[in-house]
Design a protein around this motif. Sequence first.
Motif, PDB file in Angstrom:
ATOM      1  N   PHE A 103       4.582  11.535   2.712  1.00 50.50           N
ATOM      2  CA  PHE A 103       4.876  11.644   4.145  1.00 50.50           C
ATOM      3  C   PHE A 103       4.288  10.449   4.887  1.00 50.50           C
ATOM      4  CE2 PHE A 103       3.959  12.895   8.465  1.00 50.50           C
ATOM      5  CZ  PHE A 103       5.062  13.649   8.860  1.00 50.50           C
ATOM      6  N   ALA A 104       3.025  10.116   4.588  1.00 48.85           N
ATOM      7  CA  ALA A 104       2.380   8.977   5.241  1.00 48.85           C
ATOM      8  C   ALA A 104       3.085   7.675   4.886  1.00 48.85           C
ATOM      9  CB  ALA A 104       0.913   8.909   4.834  1.00 48.85           C
ATOM     10  N   ALA A 105       3.528   7.548   3.634  1.00 53.63           N
ATOM     11  CA  ALA A 105       4.262   6.342   3.235  1.00 53.63           C
ATOM     12  C   ALA A 105       5.547   6.207   4.027  1.00 53.63           C
ATOM     13  CB  ALA A 105       4.563   6.391   1.735  1.00 53.63           C
ATOM     14  N   ALA A 158       0.827  -1.205   0.000  1.00 50.19           N
ATOM     15  CA  ALA A 158       0.000   0.000   0.000  1.00 50.19           C
ATOM     16  C   ALA A 158       0.858   1.251   0.000  1.00 50.19           C
ATOM     17  CB  ALA A 158      -0.931  -0.008   1.210  1.00 50.19           C
ATOM     18  N   SER A 159       1.974   1.214   0.726  1.00 50.14           N
ATOM     19  CA  SER A 159       2.845   2.383   0.776  1.00 50.14           C
ATOM     20  C   SER A 159       3.356   2.761  -0.606  1.00 50.14           C
ATOM     21  CB  SER A 159       4.035   2.118   1.716  1.00 50.14           C
ATOM     22  OG  SER A 159       3.611   1.970   3.048  1.00 50.14           O
ATOM     23  N   PHE A 160       3.694   1.740  -1.397  1.00 51.36           N
ATOM     24  CA  PHE A 160       4.222   2.024  -2.731  1.00 51.36           C
ATOM     25  C   PHE A 160       3.111   2.238  -3.755  1.00 51.36           C
ATOM     26  CE2 PHE A 160       7.984   0.308  -0.714  1.00 51.36           C
ATOM     27  CZ  PHE A 160       8.997   1.080  -1.267  1.00 51.36           C
ATOM     28  N   PHE A 161       2.140   1.325  -3.793  1.00 48.93           N
ATOM     29  CA  PHE A 161       1.142   1.374  -4.868  1.00 48.93           C
ATOM     30  C   PHE A 161      -0.011   2.332  -4.567  1.00 48.93           C
ATOM     31  CE2 PHE A 161       3.317  -2.633  -5.539  1.00 48.93           C
ATOM     32  CZ  PHE A 161       3.572  -2.580  -6.894  1.00 48.93           C
ATOM     33  N   SER A 162      -0.331   2.541  -3.280  1.00 50.84           N
ATOM     34  CA  SER A 162      -1.448   3.420  -2.937  1.00 50.84           C
ATOM     35  C   SER A 162      -1.007   4.798  -2.468  1.00 50.84           C
ATOM     36  CB  SER A 162      -2.309   2.778  -1.838  1.00 50.84           C
ATOM     37  OG  SER A 162      -2.884   1.577  -2.290  1.00 50.84           O
ATOM     38  N   LEU A 163       0.291   4.957  -2.156  1.00 50.73           N
ATOM     39  CA  LEU A 163       0.762   6.238  -1.650  1.00 50.73           C
ATOM     40  C   LEU A 163       1.905   6.817  -2.484  1.00 50.73           C
ATOM     41  CD1 LEU A 163       0.661   5.461   2.186  1.00 50.73           C
ATOM     42  CD2 LEU A 163      -0.916   6.907   0.909  1.00 50.73           C
TER      43      LEU A 163
END
Length: 253
Positions: free
Chosen positions: A208-210, A46-51
């Motif tokens: 930042f969230a990632a 999610a960090s890479f693909f969604s953020l």
Amino acid sequence: MLGFLGALAAGLMTGVGALPVLLGRTIGSATRDLALGFAAGVMIAASFFSLIIPALDAAGSEGASKAGPAAIVCVSILLGMGAVALLNEKLPHEHFDSGPEGPGGASLRRIWLFVFAITIHNVPEGMAVGVGFGADGVSGGLPLAIGIGLQNAPEGLAVAVSLLGEGYSRLRAFVIAALTGLVEPLGGLFGAGIVSISEPLLPWALAFAAGAMLYVISHEIIPETHRRGHQNRATAGLAVGLVVMLFLDVWLG
């Protein structure tokens, strides 16, 4: 209103994911580490693909040079990691545990850093849903709401399982997990209401969230899953979580 409701639906999936702790048997440490590993895999994907990738796309849409979007995202990731690292150093144990500090104190501190990272991770996600609805209506916001909602479910389960493993009651673990998702409609309302302002800020917030998530996954969650000798289960859970989230992200497009 669409942005608020879409982000609310996605945020409520955090509570849906936490429901098994109310219905199931007591979860052992091996199952807990497996679930945490699964959630870590989901969050890495999610960090890479969604953020991170959406942050690069959002920064590129602002007309920056080829190096500009990469620089914005890299700086934001490092800021996110640095912010949580500072929290890790400065946050006292007793802020979350009023009793005497014991062997479980450091573990409890790690879990609450995890809860904090999930919460701040949900704010830009809610904003992204709101921006999607505000900019393109249902066609722009619905895919984002579905994708973010699906990834919120294992996050809610991971939070609830972690708190349950630290001695919290089933109801309290469920409520805390559900509350981490309820910041999303606030972000959705903000994003939909002032799209013109939130669009330039969106790549910074997403990256930042990632960074915050990646720091907690690497520094806290993965070591926690290996601490009790269940590293094989934890690694298997991480692998499954990563590919499941990757598949869902590509499938929902």
